[in-house]
Design a protein around this motif. Sequence first.
Motif, PDB file in Angstrom:
ATOM      1  N   ASP A 276       0.818  -1.212   0.000  1.00 19.69           N
ATOM      2  CA  ASP A 276       0.000   0.000   0.000  1.00 19.69           C
ATOM      3  C   ASP A 276       0.852   1.261   0.000  1.00 19.69           C
ATOM      4  OD1 ASP A 276      -2.718  -1.116   0.067  1.00 19.69           O
ATOM      5  OD2 ASP A 276      -2.007  -2.022   1.919  1.00 19.69           O
ATOM      6  N   SER A 277       2.034   1.181   0.570  1.00 20.30           N
ATOM      7  CA  SER A 277       2.978   2.291   0.491  1.00 20.30           C
ATOM      8  C   SER A 277       4.389   1.736   0.602  1.00 20.30           C
ATOM      9  CB  SER A 277       2.727   3.335   1.579  1.00 20.30           C
ATOM     10  OG  SER A 277       3.040   2.824   2.849  1.00 20.30           O
ATOM     11  N   VAL A 278       5.309   2.385  -0.098  1.00 23.36           N
ATOM     12  CA  VAL A 278       6.726   2.037  -0.035  1.00 23.36           C
ATOM     13  C   VAL A 278       7.490   3.358  -0.009  1.00 23.36           C
ATOM     14  CG1 VAL A 278       8.652   0.778  -1.088  1.00 23.36           C
ATOM     15  CG2 VAL A 278       6.308  -0.035  -1.438  1.00 23.36           C
ATOM     16  N   GLU A 279       8.352   3.522   0.985  1.00 26.63           N
ATOM     17  CA  GLU A 279       9.098   4.771   1.142  1.00 26.63           C
ATOM     18  C   GLU A 279      10.576   4.454   1.369  1.00 26.63           C
ATOM     19  OE1 GLU A 279       7.405   6.804   4.503  1.00 26.63           O
ATOM     20  OE2 GLU A 279       5.366   6.443   3.792  1.00 26.63           O
ATOM     21  N   TYR A 280      11.425   5.370   0.879  1.00 22.94           N
ATOM     22  CA  TYR A 280      12.869   5.231   1.074  1.00 22.94           C
ATOM     23  C   TYR A 280      13.417   6.534   1.616  1.00 22.94           C
ATOM     24  CZ  TYR A 280      17.853   5.244   0.165  1.00 22.94           C
ATOM     25  OH  TYR A 280      19.207   5.358   0.314  1.00 22.94           O
ATOM     26  N   GLU A 281      14.411   6.415   2.504  1.00 26.16           N
ATOM     27  CA  GLU A 281      15.177   7.579   2.930  1.00 26.16           C
ATOM     28  C   GLU A 281      16.592   7.141   3.273  1.00 26.16           C
ATOM     29  OE1 GLU A 281      13.850   9.546   6.461  1.00 26.16           O
ATOM     30  OE2 GLU A 281      14.008   7.763   7.691  1.00 26.16           O
ATOM     31  N   TYR A 282      17.514   8.076   3.136  1.00 28.99           N
ATOM     32  CA  TYR A 282      18.884   7.856   3.581  1.00 28.99           C
ATOM     33  C   TYR A 282      19.183   8.929   4.608  1.00 28.99           C
ATOM     34  CZ  TYR A 282      23.878   7.011   3.630  1.00 28.99           C
ATOM     35  OH  TYR A 282      25.152   6.697   4.026  1.00 28.99           O
ATOM     36  N   SER A 283      19.443   8.504   5.835  1.00 26.69           N
ATOM     37  CA  SER A 283      19.779   9.465   6.879  1.00 26.69           C
ATOM     38  C   SER A 283      20.646   8.780   7.926  1.00 26.69           C
ATOM     39  CB  SER A 283      18.519  10.056   7.524  1.00 26.69           C
ATOM     40  OG  SER A 283      17.784   9.068   8.201  1.00 26.69           O
ATOM     41  N   GLY A 284      21.493   9.570   8.547  1.00 30.37           N
ATOM     42  CA  GLY A 284      22.359   9.044   9.600  1.00 30.37           C
ATOM     43  C   GLY A 284      23.259   7.928   9.116  1.00 30.37           C
ATOM     44  N   GLY A 285      23.630   7.958   7.822  1.00 31.93           N
ATOM     45  CA  GLY A 285      24.502   6.926   7.266  1.00 31.93           C
ATOM     46  C   GLY A 285      23.806   5.605   6.996  1.00 31.93           C
ATOM     47  N   LYS A 286      22.466   5.624   6.957  1.00 30.81           N
ATOM     48  CA  LYS A 286      21.724   4.371   6.745  1.00 30.81           C
ATOM     49  C   LYS A 286      20.652   4.518   5.676  1.00 30.81           C
ATOM     50  CE  LYS A 286      22.461   2.056  11.036  1.00 30.81           C
ATOM     51  NZ  LYS A 286      22.049   0.853  11.650  1.00 30.81           N
ATOM     52  N   ASN A 287      20.510   3.452   4.889  1.00 30.98           N
ATOM     53  CA  ASN A 287      19.368   3.296   3.997  1.00 30.98           C
ATOM     54  C   ASN A 287      18.205   2.789   4.836  1.00 30.98           C
ATOM     55  OD1 ASN A 287      20.530   3.530   1.161  1.00 30.98           O
ATOM     56  ND2 ASN A 287      21.873   1.967   2.035  1.00 30.98           N
ATOM     57  N   ARG A 288      17.023   3.340   4.613  1.00 35.60           N
ATOM     58  CA  ARG A 288      15.807   2.845   5.281  1.00 35.60           C
ATOM     59  C   ARG A 288      14.711   2.725   4.228  1.00 35.60           C
ATOM     60  NH1 ARG A 288      13.814   3.778  10.479  1.00 35.60           N
ATOM     61  NH2 ARG A 288      12.160   4.966   9.475  1.00 35.60           N
ATOM     62  N   LEU A 289      14.221   1.515   4.067  1.00 35.78           N
ATOM     63  CA  LEU A 289      13.107   1.283   3.157  1.00 35.78           C
ATOM     64  C   LEU A 289      11.953   0.715   3.975  1.00 35.78           C
ATOM     65  CD1 LEU A 289      13.118   0.286  -0.448  1.00 35.78           C
ATOM     66  CD2 LEU A 289      11.475  -0.822   1.048  1.00 35.78           C
ATOM     67  N   LYS A 290      10.810   1.391   3.896  1.00 36.15           N
ATOM     68  CA  LYS A 290       9.642   0.993   4.687  1.00 36.15           C
ATOM     69  C   LYS A 290       8.492   0.671   3.752  1.00 36.15           C
ATOM     70  CE  LYS A 290       7.296   4.245   6.835  1.00 36.15           C
ATOM     71  NZ  LYS A 290       6.855   5.229   7.847  1.00 36.15           N
ATOM     72  N   PHE A 291       7.813  -0.458   4.029  1.00 37.54           N
ATOM     73  CA  PHE A 291       6.558  -0.701   3.325  1.00 37.54           C
ATOM     74  C   PHE A 291       5.453  -0.994   4.316  1.00 37.54           C
ATOM     75  CE2 PHE A 291       8.171  -5.211   2.946  1.00 37.54           C
ATOM     76  CZ  PHE A 291       7.090  -5.866   3.533  1.00 37.54           C
ATOM     77  N   ARG A 292       4.238  -0.696   3.871  1.00 33.55           N
ATOM     78  CA  ARG A 292       3.044  -0.956   4.668  1.00 33.55           C
ATOM     79  C   ARG A 292       2.049  -1.718   3.797  1.00 33.55           C
ATOM     80  NH1 ARG A 292       2.210   2.197   9.241  1.00 33.55           N
ATOM     81  NH2 ARG A 292      -0.012   2.434   8.834  1.00 33.55           N
ATOM     82  N   LYS A 293       1.364  -2.670   4.424  1.00 36.04           N
ATOM     83  CA  LYS A 293       0.374  -3.490   3.720  1.00 36.04           C
ATOM     84  C   LYS A 293      -0.859  -3.648   4.602  1.00 36.04           C
ATOM     85  CE  LYS A 293      -1.160  -6.407   0.562  1.00 36.04           C
ATOM     86  NZ  LYS A 293      -1.670  -5.921  -0.701  1.00 36.04           N
ATOM     87  N   LYS A 294      -2.007  -3.210   4.081  1.00 35.56           N
ATOM     88  CA  LYS A 294      -3.273  -3.422   4.793  1.00 35.56           C
ATOM     89  C   LYS A 294      -3.674  -4.881   4.651  1.00 35.56           C
ATOM     90  CE  LYS A 294      -4.744   1.211   3.704  1.00 35.56           C
ATOM     91  NZ  LYS A 294      -5.493   1.997   2.742  1.00 35.56           N
ATOM     92  N   ILE A 295      -4.166  -5.445   5.748  1.00 36.43           N
ATOM     93  CA  ILE A 295      -4.531  -6.860   5.757  1.00 36.43           C
ATOM     94  C   ILE A 295      -5.925  -7.011   6.358  1.00 36.43           C
ATOM     95  CG2 ILE A 295      -3.958  -9.137   6.703  1.00 36.43           C
ATOM     96  CD1 ILE A 295      -1.004  -8.242   6.648  1.00 36.43           C
ATOM     97  N   ILE A 296      -6.780  -7.722   5.644  1.00 37.13           N
ATOM     98  CA  ILE A 296      -8.098  -8.050   6.166  1.00 37.13           C
ATOM     99  C   ILE A 296      -7.948  -9.342   6.941  1.00 37.13           C
ATOM    100  CG2 ILE A 296     -10.474  -8.674   5.581  1.00 37.13           C
ATOM    101  CD1 ILE A 296     -10.152  -6.887   3.088  1.00 37.13           C
ATOM    102  N   LEU A 297      -8.414  -9.337   8.174  1.00 37.03           N
ATOM    103  CA  LEU A 297      -8.242 -10.479   9.062  1.00 37.03           C
ATOM    104  C   LEU A 297      -9.306 -11.532   8.809  1.00 37.03           C
ATOM    105  CD1 LEU A 297      -7.520  -8.395  12.254  1.00 37.03           C
ATOM    106  CD2 LEU A 297      -5.871  -9.432  10.715  1.00 37.03           C
ATOM    107  N   PRO A 298      -8.962 -12.812   9.029  1.00 35.10           N
ATOM    108  CA  PRO A 298      -9.938 -13.886   8.812  1.00 35.10           C
ATOM    109  C   PRO A 298     -11.056 -13.857   9.835  1.00 35.10           C
ATOM    110  CG  PRO A 298      -7.837 -14.767   9.622  1.00 35.10           C
ATOM    111  CD  PRO A 298      -7.677 -13.283   9.450  1.00 35.10           C
TER     112      PRO A 298
END
Length: 136
Positions: A114-136
């Motif tokens: 649902d979303s994918v974001e990237y940033e480089y800060s503090g000497g680190k790569n950070r890639l974040k994703f979020r996924k909505k999930i419908i529960l059973p």
Amino acid sequence: MELKVKASDESLQAVNDFIHSSLPAGCDMMVLNQIDLAVEEIFVNIAHYSGAEEADISCVFEYGGDDKGVLEVIFSDAGKPFDPLAKEDPDITLSAEERNIGGLGIFLTKKFMDSVEYEYSGGKNRLKFRKKIILP
């Protein structure tokens, strides 16, 4: 929850197991496959191309009510800066023979999550994703 692993192909199963342990029981198989594809693409890119010795993975599943929740996964490494989201998406209208090799994994990650974001800060790569999930 956080996991620190060696940035190598051999750690992929541990990363998948860690993320699966955060998901609710009975998670839809198609959603699980989409998450697995994204995790493999991101982690293997870190292992093969970042130059980092280790990767940190944090994972949170938040229940949102109404039988829904959101999985958030963050990959962090101290490798060379690289934003995989900056690359132009492949032209999927071309035949396989006409397309350049590579790029489909990140393309599919962006399509499935649902979303994918990237940033480089503090000497680190950070890639974040979020996924909505419908529960059973």
